[in-house]
Scaffold this active site. Structure first.
Site, PDB file in Angstrom:
ATOM      1  CB  SER A 141      -0.956  -0.049   1.202  1.00 62.06           C
ATOM      2  OG  SER A 141      -1.946   0.939   1.100  1.00 62.06           O
TER       3      SER A 141
ATOM      4  CG  ASP B  20       7.025   5.115 -12.050  1.00 62.82           C
ATOM      5  OD1 ASP B  20       7.667   4.057 -12.185  1.00 62.82           O
ATOM      6  OD2 ASP B  20       5.781   5.166 -12.083  1.00 62.82           O
TER       7      ASP B  20
ATOM      8  CE  LYS C  58      -4.974  -2.232   1.154  1.00 61.97           C
ATOM      9  NZ  LYS C  58      -5.032  -0.785   0.811  1.00 61.97           N
TER      10      LYS C  58
END
Length: 440
Positions: free
Chosen positions: A296, A307, A321
């Site tokens: 999460s 990224d 998740k």
């Protein structure tokens, strides 16, 4: 003040059917919502049959709460009903202090699955691992229980014992006795590694996390006396927590750009959360450690830094998740529901739901130890071996057969307790050298 302003406020809840029936005539409602009304009448009929004919007298409040719980748990593993006691426990949890075993769990195929143990808690010290399945509680099977029911049975008085039966891959099921305790969590721990790499361990994203991270960065900079080469951000076995804290932590290491995007049903309520100007880590190299217990909010941080090319992600694939739950207090009592309302996406637009974050460098956890030959045989032990021209050799080793001497495994002084961390520290130093070469 932190440059990111977190999302605040509670979502409002709407009682199913109540507002519709009050604001519309019966004819209009039946015409507009025929299936809903039919099903609600069926639910009422079932409750009436139970109330009148069940073999034992039942509590209608318990029946209604069970019906609500059934609706929510049928949606996904993370949606649930929070009666007053659970709602209070959840609020304490996000503040960083609560009672219990110190274990984050979910439900999978009817079994209670460990997402991760929490650092320095009874479950952690007892050796509970991410990925373990809890099959029995004090000898009673968990199958047939809801997640909340299983969690409730694991709670109890501080100092009381509970026996968990654990199923772990590659092993026979075994019992672990754990003593319940009050869980006081430090969300952030830190220390210097090799005098020039800052190690920051975030165990959970609670209200304590960002203040703890700010303190860690400040102290590590002071302790290094200008020699700091970079940071290792350890998110292993971090089960997640507050979304705004995950965004804030990501913002700490990012100069600009999207941290995470959230989207509801059919793309509604889409939001992009962006980092503000300023990298609080001064652009130094960062390695993020993750594993199967990183879930999460941990995955939001790892995905954002990956990224944007701000950090190297190392370890093993994360939990996967990729959904956001909203807490919605109900209009009566002190109860609430926790319901999945959005999915989140990394800056590249990828959802990690059920797939997880793939590390840039896969490093399995291992122990590194010195391996010696089983038998200690040297050149001087061989028959007719050449003598040392300087005449320096041990008496009686030449010209005789020496029986091989078995090596013991008692000496393990070279063992490295955390192989993944060792590799992360080396990576930080390597990237630092590379950056300095290009700057000069």
């Amino acid at each position: 003040m932190k440059k990111f302003l977190g999302v605040t406020g509670w979502a409002a809840a709407l009682a199913l059917g109540g507002t519709i029936l009050m604001s519309n005539s019966s004819a209009q409602t039946e015409e507009t919502y025929p299936d809903t009304l039919t099903n609600l009448r069926m639910l009422g009929d079932v409750m009436e049959h139970i109330r009148e004919n069940y073999v034992d007298e039942v509590n209608e409040k318990d029946l209604i709460e069970a019906a609500i719980q059934g609706m929510l748990t049928s949606l996904d593993p993370h949606s649930t009903f929070l009666p007053p006691s659970d709602f209070e426990d959840m609020q304490q949890d996000t503040k960083g202090e609560f009672g219990g075993l110190g274990i984050e769990v979910t439900m999978e195929d009817g079994w209670v699955k460990v997402v991760s143990p929490i650092d320095d808690t009874p479950a952690y010290k007892a050796g509970i691992e991410a990925g373990d399945y809890i099959t029995h509680l004090d000898g009673e099977p968990v199958q047939g229980l809801t997640l909340d029911q299983a969690v409730e049975r694991m709670r109890g008085m501080v100092g009381e014992d509970i026996v968990l039966t654990i199923a772990r891959k590659g092993q026979e099921p075994f019992d672990v006795t754990i003593t319940r305790d009050t869980i006081k969590m430090r969300a952030v721990r830190y220390r210097m590694e090799d005098d020039d790499v800052g190690y920051i361990r975030i165990s959970r994203f609670s209200e304590q996390t960002q203040p703890g991270l700010d303190k860690a960065l400040k102290r590590l900079k002071e302790e290094s006396e200008g020699e700091l080469k970079g940071y290792v951000l350890d998110l292993r076995n971090n089960p997640g927590g507050l979304l705004n804290q995950a965004i804030s932590v990501s913002d700490t290491f990012l100069e600009r750009g999207i941290v995470v995007s959230t989207r509801g049903r059919d793309g509604r309520d889409a939001q992009d959360f962006r980092a503000g100007a300023g990298d609080d880590a001064d652009g130094l190299p960062v390695v993020v450690l993750i594993n199967g217990g990183s879930a999460s909010a941990s995955e939001i941080v790892a995905g954002a830094l990956q990224d944007h090319g701000r950090a190297i992600i190392m370890g093993t694939k994360s939990f996967g998740k990729g959904s956001v739950q909203s807490i919605m207090p109900l209009s009566y009592g002190d109860a609430a529901i926790k319901m999945t309302t959005q999915r989140y996406y990394t800056p590249s637009g990828d959802s990690i739901q059920a797939t997880g974050i793939e590390p840039d460098i896969i490093v399995e956890q291992a122990r590194l130890e010195t391996v010696e030959s089983r038998f200690r045989t040297q050149e001087s032990d061989l028959r007719n071996s050449l003598k040392n021209p300087d005449g320096e050799e041990e008496e009686g080793v030449n010209d005789k057969t020496t029986e091989p001497e078995e090596e013991t495994a008692e000496d393990n002084s070279n063992e490295i307790q955390d192989y993944q961390l060792e590799q992360a520290v080396r990576m930080v130093k390597g990237v630092s050298i590379f950056q300095n070469m290009h700057e000069n």
